[in-house]
Design a protein around this motif. Structure first.
Motif, PDB file in Angstrom:
ATOM      1  N   ALA A  93       0.736  -1.419  -0.100  1.00  0.00           N
ATOM      2  CA  ALA A  93      -0.563  -0.303  -0.261  1.00  0.00           C
ATOM      3  C   ALA A  93       0.745   1.024  -0.235  1.00  0.00           C
ATOM      4  O   ALA A  93       0.426   2.273  -0.493  1.00  0.00           O
ATOM      5  CB  ALA A  93      -0.942  -0.158   1.263  1.00  0.00           C
ATOM      6  N   MET A  96       1.309   3.759  -2.852  1.00  0.00           N
ATOM      7  CA  MET A  96      -0.587   4.316  -3.628  1.00  0.00           C
ATOM      8  C   MET A  96      -0.444   5.960  -3.194  1.00  0.00           C
ATOM      9  O   MET A  96      -1.355   7.031  -2.812  1.00  0.00           O
ATOM     10  CB  MET A  96      -1.454   3.422  -2.263  1.00  0.00           C
ATOM     11  CG  MET A  96      -1.656   2.103  -3.050  1.00  0.00           C
ATOM     12  SD  MET A  96      -3.160   1.132  -2.795  1.00  0.00           S
ATOM     13  CE  MET A  96      -3.151  -0.125  -3.756  1.00  0.00           C
ATOM     14  N   VAL A 187      -6.334  10.275  -0.786  1.00  0.00           N
ATOM     15  CA  VAL A 187      -6.137   8.968  -0.711  1.00  0.00           C
ATOM     16  C   VAL A 187      -6.517   8.726   1.112  1.00  0.00           C
ATOM     17  O   VAL A 187      -6.066   9.578   2.199  1.00  0.00           O
ATOM     18  CB  VAL A 187      -5.354   8.069  -0.633  1.00  0.00           C
ATOM     19  CG1 VAL A 187      -5.362   6.619  -0.315  1.00  0.00           C
ATOM     20  CG2 VAL A 187      -4.681   8.237  -2.142  1.00  0.00           C
ATOM     21  N   PHE A 189      -6.581   6.285   3.599  1.00  0.00           N
ATOM     22  CA  PHE A 189      -6.003   4.206   3.702  1.00  0.00           C
ATOM     23  C   PHE A 189      -7.047   4.024   5.682  1.00  0.00           C
ATOM     24  O   PHE A 189      -6.803   4.733   6.575  1.00  0.00           O
ATOM     25  CB  PHE A 189      -4.788   4.101   4.185  1.00  0.00           C
ATOM     26  CG  PHE A 189      -4.134   4.339   3.159  1.00  0.00           C
ATOM     27  CD1 PHE A 189      -3.998   3.474   2.198  1.00  0.00           C
ATOM     28  CD2 PHE A 189      -2.971   6.134   2.973  1.00  0.00           C
ATOM     29  CE1 PHE A 189      -2.998   3.902   0.596  1.00  0.00           C
ATOM     30  CE2 PHE A 189      -2.571   5.912   1.731  1.00  0.00           C
ATOM     31  CZ  PHE A 189      -1.909   5.262   0.805  1.00  0.00           C
ATOM     32  N   ARG A 221     -10.555   8.964  -3.089  1.00  0.00           N
ATOM     33  CA  ARG A 221      -9.796   7.035  -3.068  1.00  0.00           C
ATOM     34  C   ARG A 221     -10.080   6.566  -1.581  1.00  0.00           C
ATOM     35  O   ARG A 221      -9.357   7.190  -0.954  1.00  0.00           O
ATOM     36  CB  ARG A 221      -8.642   7.412  -3.791  1.00  0.00           C
ATOM     37  CG  ARG A 221      -8.343   5.723  -3.816  1.00  0.00           C
ATOM     38  CD  ARG A 221      -6.856   5.818  -4.950  1.00  0.00           C
ATOM     39  NE  ARG A 221      -6.204   5.170  -5.058  1.00  0.00           N
ATOM     40  CZ  ARG A 221      -6.699   3.917  -6.182  1.00  0.00           C
ATOM     41  NH1 ARG A 221      -7.522   3.444  -6.986  1.00  0.00           N
ATOM     42  NH2 ARG A 221      -5.388   2.349  -6.005  1.00  0.00           N
ATOM     43  N   VAL A 223      -8.822   3.553  -0.362  1.00  0.00           N
ATOM     44  CA  VAL A 223      -7.878   1.996  -0.092  1.00  0.00           C
ATOM     45  C   VAL A 223      -8.723   1.144   1.082  1.00  0.00           C
ATOM     46  O   VAL A 223      -8.010   1.927   2.323  1.00  0.00           O
ATOM     47  CB  VAL A 223      -6.909   2.395   0.025  1.00  0.00           C
ATOM     48  CG1 VAL A 223      -6.190   1.215   0.066  1.00  0.00           C
ATOM     49  CG2 VAL A 223      -6.199   2.966  -1.774  1.00  0.00           C
ATOM     50  N   ASP A 246     -12.726   2.022  -3.134  1.00  0.00           N
ATOM     51  CA  ASP A 246     -11.708   1.651  -4.815  1.00  0.00           C
ATOM     52  C   ASP A 246     -10.526   0.342  -4.809  1.00  0.00           C
ATOM     53  O   ASP A 246     -10.464   0.490  -5.980  1.00  0.00           O
ATOM     54  CB  ASP A 246     -11.067   2.923  -5.053  1.00  0.00           C
ATOM     55  CG  ASP A 246     -11.951   4.491  -4.554  1.00  0.00           C
ATOM     56  OD1 ASP A 246     -13.018   4.474  -6.319  1.00  0.00           O
ATOM     57  OD2 ASP A 246     -12.138   5.138  -3.969  1.00  0.00           O
ATOM     58  N   ALA A 247      -9.996   0.683  -3.765  1.00  0.00           N
ATOM     59  CA  ALA A 247      -9.460  -0.462  -3.837  1.00  0.00           C
ATOM     60  C   ALA A 247      -8.881  -1.389  -2.252  1.00  0.00           C
ATOM     61  O   ALA A 247      -9.400  -0.935  -1.618  1.00  0.00           O
ATOM     62  CB  ALA A 247      -7.871  -0.280  -4.182  1.00  0.00           C
ATOM     63  N   GLU A 268      -9.686  -2.305  -8.066  1.00  0.00           N
ATOM     64  CA  GLU A 268      -9.264  -3.080  -7.661  1.00  0.00           C
ATOM     65  C   GLU A 268      -9.196  -3.762  -6.261  1.00  0.00           C
ATOM     66  O   GLU A 268      -9.505  -3.814  -4.977  1.00  0.00           O
ATOM     67  CB  GLU A 268      -7.535  -1.949  -7.874  1.00  0.00           C
ATOM     68  CG  GLU A 268      -6.773  -1.991  -7.986  1.00  0.00           C
ATOM     69  CD  GLU A 268      -5.612  -0.461  -7.791  1.00  0.00           C
ATOM     70  OE1 GLU A 268      -4.265  -1.034  -7.648  1.00  0.00           O
ATOM     71  OE2 GLU A 268      -5.839   0.123  -7.587  1.00  0.00           O
TER      72      GLU A 268
END
Length: 281
Positions: A93, A96, A187, A189, A221, A223, A246-247, A268
């Motif tokens: 990760a 990213m 992003v 996380f 995004r 994740v 998104d992932a 993803e």
């Protein structure tokens, strides 16, 4: 020789755990036929899973452990679980997070592992409600020079949200929510207590669920960092559906059937192995 015979013990046990959770229980003789391994091998696998506290052995097989959906383990208890998987996920990760980006780190031990890998990414702006993650960056903020401590060039700007501290050392509640709602992230996380197709992302802490909802809404995004044991687990409160993700970054212990199911739902899926490599599905 069948594919199952070539599986590593960890992968084989992940398959067994997935079967136990999906069916509500398994018998030893069924597993020996399905995995094409000996009765002794299956019993050793069930012993190992029982020691991890994820299955309960019964006569002739095993059933899932009935964990309370509102039980929230503390940070120290969770940090001792799936250590190798968390490091693999964090390694995958870390790429990213782009230099100069604005990221959010939610709570959890896997996100904490990621934080330790992000301290060298230049000029990050990090917003977090994780006391542990903030401590990681704080410790790395100053570099030792021949003349003493000095500000480290390119060190991250860290914003700790404030709020009420949970057993997992995460700050939640109205103060945290207000801070997050006023911000925007490239992003997010985020770790989870559980992830499933039906319940999406879930946590046993109601206040943390609301804080996590605000994180998800504020990010361009999303994740998710989750080791294979989180798949199929449902906690008290859902805070996002899989459609909002998104992932997903997970580890090689995730069974193939789960990989296919997730790949059909998410843009993803990144599966990190123990050798520094990843596979995107």
């Amino acid at each position: 020789m069948s594919d199952h015979q070539n599986l590593l013990a960890e992968q084989r046990r992940a398959l067994i755990l997935d079967e136990v959770r999906r069916r509500g229980g398994v018998r030893v003789n069924e597993l020996t036929r399905r995995l094409n391994v000996s009765d002794m091998t299956v019993r050793r696998d069930l012993d190992a899973l029982a020691r991890q506290g994820v299955v309960e052995k019964v006569h002739g097989g095993a059933v899932p452990v009935a964990e309370a959906t509102a039980h929230e383990p503390g940070f120290e208890a969770k940090s001792a679980l799936e250590l190798a998987a968390k490091e693999d996920i964090a390694r995958a990760a870390a790429g990213m997070a782009a230099q100069g980006g604005a990221i959010a780190l939610a709570g959890g031990t896997t996100v904490f592992a990621l934080a330790r890998r992000l301290v060298d990414v230049p000029d990050l702006t990090v917003v977090t409600n994780s006391v542990r993650a903030a401590d990681v960056f704080h410790s790395a903020q100053r570099a030792v020079t021949p003349t003493g401590p000095a500000a480290r060039p390119g060190a991250a700007t860290v914003v700790l949200t404030g709020g009420v501290r949970t057993p997992s050392d995460t700050l939640v509640g109205p103060v945290a929510d207000a801070a997050i709602r006023s911000l925007h992230f490239d992003v997010l996380f985020i770790g989870v207590h559980g992830i499933s197709t039906e319940a999406g992302l879930s946590t046993p802490n109601l206040a943390e669920a609301e804080t996590n909802r605000n994180f998800v809404r504020a990010a361009r995004r999303v994740v998710v960092l989750a080791d294979h044991t989180k798949w199929g687990t449902v906690a008290l409160s859902s805070f996002a559906s899989l459609d909002e993700v998104d992932a997903l970054v997970t580890d090689a212990g995730l069974p193939p059937v789960a990989r296919r199911e997730i790949a059909e739902r998410l843009p993803e899926l990144v599966v990190a192995d123990g050798f520094g490599e990843t596979a995107e599905l």
